[in-house]
Design a protein around this motif. Structure first.
Motif, short mmCIF file in Angstrom:
data_model
loop_
_atom_site.label_atom_id
_atom_site.label_comp_id
_atom_site.label_asym_id
_atom_site.label_seq_id
_atom_site.Cartn_x
_atom_site.Cartn_y
_atom_site.Cartn_z
N THR A 1 -3.61 -3.51 9.57
CA THR A 1 -4.49 -4.64 9.86
C THR A 1 -4.33 -5.67 8.75
OG1 THR A 1 -6.31 -3.73 8.56
CG2 THR A 1 -6.21 -3.10 10.89
N ARG A 2 -4.81 -6.88 9.03
CA ARG A 2 -4.73 -7.91 8.01
C ARG A 2 -5.48 -7.45 6.76
NH1 ARG A 2 -7.39 -12.00 5.72
NH2 ARG A 2 -6.32 -13.99 5.33
N GLN A 3 -6.66 -6.83 6.97
CA GLN A 3 -7.47 -6.40 5.83
C GLN A 3 -6.72 -5.38 4.96
OE1 GLN A 3 -11.54 -6.20 6.90
NE2 GLN A 3 -11.97 -4.51 5.52
N SER A 4 -6.03 -4.44 5.60
CA SER A 4 -5.30 -3.46 4.78
C SER A 4 -4.10 -4.12 4.10
CB SER A 4 -4.89 -2.23 5.60
OG SER A 4 -3.98 -2.59 6.59
N SER A 5 -3.55 -5.17 4.72
CA SER A 5 -2.46 -5.90 4.05
C SER A 5 -2.96 -6.63 2.81
CB SER A 5 -1.82 -6.90 5.02
OG SER A 5 -1.14 -6.22 6.04
N VAL A 6 -4.16 -7.24 2.92
CA VAL A 6 -4.73 -7.92 1.74
C VAL A 6 -4.99 -6.89 0.64
CG1 VAL A 6 -6.69 -9.25 0.86
CG2 VAL A 6 -5.76 -9.76 3.14
N GLN A 7 -5.55 -5.75 1.05
CA GLN A 7 -5.84 -4.68 0.09
C GLN A 7 -4.57 -4.27 -0.66
OE1 GLN A 7 -9.06 -2.24 0.74
NE2 GLN A 7 -8.67 -2.41 -1.45
N SER A 8 -3.50 -4.14 0.09
CA SER A 8 -2.24 -3.74 -0.54
C SER A 8 -1.77 -4.82 -1.53
CB SER A 8 -1.25 -3.43 0.58
OG SER A 8 0.02 -3.78 0.28
N GLY A 9 -1.99 -6.10 -1.19
CA GLY A 9 -1.66 -7.18 -2.12
C GLY A 9 -2.53 -7.16 -3.36
N LEU A 10 -3.81 -6.83 -3.17
CA LEU A 10 -4.75 -6.83 -4.31
C LEU A 10 -4.32 -5.84 -5.39
CD1 LEU A 10 -8.36 -7.01 -2.80
CD2 LEU A 10 -7.33 -8.54 -4.49
N HIS A 11 -3.73 -4.71 -4.97
CA HIS A 11 -3.29 -3.72 -5.95
C HIS A 11 -2.20 -4.25 -6.87
CE1 HIS A 11 -4.88 -0.56 -2.96
NE2 HIS A 11 -5.72 -0.68 -3.97
N ALA A 12 -1.51 -5.30 -6.41
CA ALA A 12 -0.38 -5.82 -7.20
C ALA A 12 -0.76 -7.00 -8.11
CB ALA A 12 0.74 -6.24 -6.25
N VAL A 13 -2.04 -7.39 -8.10
CA VAL A 13 -2.46 -8.54 -8.93
C VAL A 13 -2.37 -8.16 -10.41
CG1 VAL A 13 -4.38 -10.08 -9.49
CG2 VAL A 13 -3.94 -9.46 -7.10
N TRP A 14 -1.78 -9.03 -11.21
CA TRP A 14 -1.61 -8.75 -12.64
C TRP A 14 -2.96 -8.70 -13.36
CZ3 TRP A 14 2.74 -12.97 -13.00
CH2 TRP A 14 3.95 -12.39 -12.60
N PRO A 15 -3.04 -7.97 -14.45
CA PRO A 15 -4.33 -7.76 -15.13
C PRO A 15 -5.03 -9.04 -15.57
CG PRO A 15 -2.68 -6.24 -15.97
CD PRO A 15 -1.97 -7.15 -15.02
N ASP A 16 -4.30 -10.03 -16.06
CA ASP A 16 -4.99 -11.19 -16.64
C ASP A 16 -5.44 -12.24 -15.62
OD1 ASP A 16 -4.86 -10.10 -19.10
OD2 ASP A 16 -3.01 -11.15 -19.68
N VAL A 17 -5.12 -12.01 -14.38
CA VAL A 17 -5.49 -13.00 -13.35
C VAL A 17 -7.00 -12.97 -13.14
CG1 VAL A 17 -5.40 -13.35 -10.84
CG2 VAL A 17 -3.28 -12.97 -12.15
N ASP A 18 -7.64 -14.17 -13.02
CA ASP A 18 -9.07 -14.13 -12.72
C ASP A 18 -9.49 -14.88 -11.46
OD1 ASP A 18 -9.67 -16.03 -15.74
OD2 ASP A 18 -8.98 -16.69 -13.77
N ILE A 19 -8.55 -15.53 -10.78
CA ILE A 19 -8.85 -16.13 -9.47
C ILE A 19 -7.79 -15.64 -8.48
CG2 ILE A 19 -8.95 -18.28 -8.13
CD1 ILE A 19 -9.85 -19.73 -10.66
N VAL A 20 -8.23 -15.12 -7.33
CA VAL A 20 -7.27 -14.65 -6.33
C VAL A 20 -7.45 -15.45 -5.05
CG1 VAL A 20 -6.49 -12.69 -4.94
CG2 VAL A 20 -7.26 -12.32 -7.30
N LEU A 21 -6.34 -16.03 -4.55
CA LEU A 21 -6.34 -16.73 -3.28
C LEU A 21 -5.62 -15.86 -2.25
CD1 LEU A 21 -7.20 -19.09 -5.06
CD2 LEU A 21 -5.47 -20.51 -3.95
#
Ligand code: CTP
Ligand code: MG
Length: 402
Positions: free
Chosen positions: A92-112
């Protein structure tokens, strides 16, 4: 004294969800890889992302297509290849976003979070979303006013009008403080259609910023045609082929397809259950293909192969309406409108008499209401149509300067 990091890490990440299959587009390949011009939907989407303020770019690709997605991203990134991550999506789109969220670098503080299917979104929309979050919002999404009058309907009955001034259509990129989005995703128990709904469910206010008409989502074949018209009007047609519309012009088109295809027969824009199918690229609808050739010939814009060749996989499963709608778009861009179309089918079967008017209505509707007449004949048992091996169609079209 705090030390500066050696490499500046972006404070924003953009998750580009591109893992959908594109069922409603019916393009034969995952939607992100369908071509708009010589470049795919994904490539156009990423071009917009890389033109926006600098960010880590996480492409969520259909599982097994990560390599293709990486190639597209590298080409769109120019000099900023270090910003790219590619991960596989989910069901689902939601699980795709979730999978992307796991890859966000530690210092990022805004996610689009951005739909690849909104391939033509201008970079300014990204800027507005980021600015709203910098201004203190937990989340911000681009919206457009609803133009149509909206009704609440139960079955076939209008139950109530809905005040459209209260309504807005949500677009992407949708931006959030990183910890808000992470926590909302961790807590989510249901499927939501967008990230703003999921974050709102977790109790956070989400702000609205101005969206953009160009951020429309490519969902149906008609959306695809619109996007194509916007990126490359007539770019692939040699200039020498295009006479300027000064006087009316006629064109002739013919087509032949043999029986032996899979599934149902499609002819003259109609499905004919129980009749043998025609073979060919797309559905083998010789009537529609003859009309397309007649129209393009009248405009001097090449022929069906110029615009719908086998290198356009999205037309492999397409029916008459997709071919005719695209042809109408091409003619409009070149300054023509259709005077009328006349097409004759030569075939033993199907028998057209009972559905002739229906065929005319379907073809006319696909051509924006232009007058289309359909006639049918047999050949006294002679030739390949007489032997029942296939179907031939002959069309003439008249174009008038728009
Ligand atoms: N998406 C995704 N993973 C999924 C489903 C959708 O990453 N499992 C992405 C799509 O690639 C698209 C965006 O979410 O960029 C919006 O979804 P939609 O327009 O519905 O695309 P598809 O799901 O591919 O299309 P359809 O619903 O017609 O199958
Ligand atoms: Mg979908």
């Amino acid at each position: 004294m705090a030390r500066e990091p050696l490499i500046a890490v972006p404070r924003v990440a953009v998750i580009v969800v591109a893992a959908g299959s594109g069922t409603r587009l019916g393009g034969g390949s995952p939607k992100a890889f369908v071509g708009l011009d010589e470049h795919s939907i994904l490539r156009h989407a990423l071009r917009g992302v890389f033109a926006a303020p600098e960010a880590q770019v996480i492409v969520v690709a259909p599982a097994g297509r990560e390599g293709d997605a990486l190639t597209e991203a590298l080409e769109a990134a120019g000099g900023r290849r270090d910003l790219i991550s590619v991960v596989p999506g989910g069901a689902t789109r939601q699980s795709s976003v979730q999978s992307g969220l796991h890859a966000v670098w530690p210092d990022v503080d805004i996610v689009l979070v951005h739909d690849a299917a909104r391939a033509l979104t201008p970079p300014a929309v990204f800027e507005r979303v980021i600015a709203a979050i910098d201004g203190g919002a937990d989340g911000a999404i681009p919206v457009l006013p609803v133009i149509d009058t909206i009704k609440r309907v139960a079955g076939s009955e209008i139950v109530a009008g809905v005040d459209r001034s209260e309504l807005s259509a949500a677009q992407t990129p949708q931006g959030f403080r990183r910890e808000v989005l992470d926590a909302a995703y961790r807590a989510a128990m249901d499927e939501f259609t967008d990230d703003a709904a999921l974050v709102a469910e977790a109790g956070h206010p989400v702000a609205a910023v101005a969206g953009d008409e160009l951020a429309f989502k490519i969902t149906t074949p008609a959306d695809l045609e619109r996007a194509r018209g916007l990126v490359a009007p007539l770019a692939h047609v040699p200039v020498s082929l295009t006479p300027s519309p000064a006087a009316p012009r006629v064109g002739l088109g013919t087509d032949v397809h043999g029986f032996g295809g899979e599934g149902s027969l499609w002819l003259a824009g109609l499905e004919w259950p129980g009749e043998p199918a025609l073979s060919g690229h797309s559905d083998g609808d010789a009537v529609a293909h003859a009309i397309v050739d007649a129209l393009l010939a009248a405009a001097g814009l090449g022929d069906i192969g110029t615009h719908f060749g086998t290198d356009r996989p999205e037309y492999a499963a397409a029916h008459a309406d997709a071919f005719l709608a695209r042809t109408l778009g091409i003619l409009g861009e070149a300054g023509w409108r259709i005077g009328n179309v006349s097409v004759q089918v030569q075939a033993n079967r199907p028998r057209f008499a009972a559905r002739r008017a229906e065929a005319e209505r379907a073809l006319s509707a696909a051509l924006g209401g232009a007058s289309v007449s359909v006639s049918a004949t047999t050949t006294d048992g002679l030739g390949f149509t007489g032997a029942g091996e296939g179907v031939a169609a002959f069309a003439v079209a008249l174009l008038i300067p728009a």
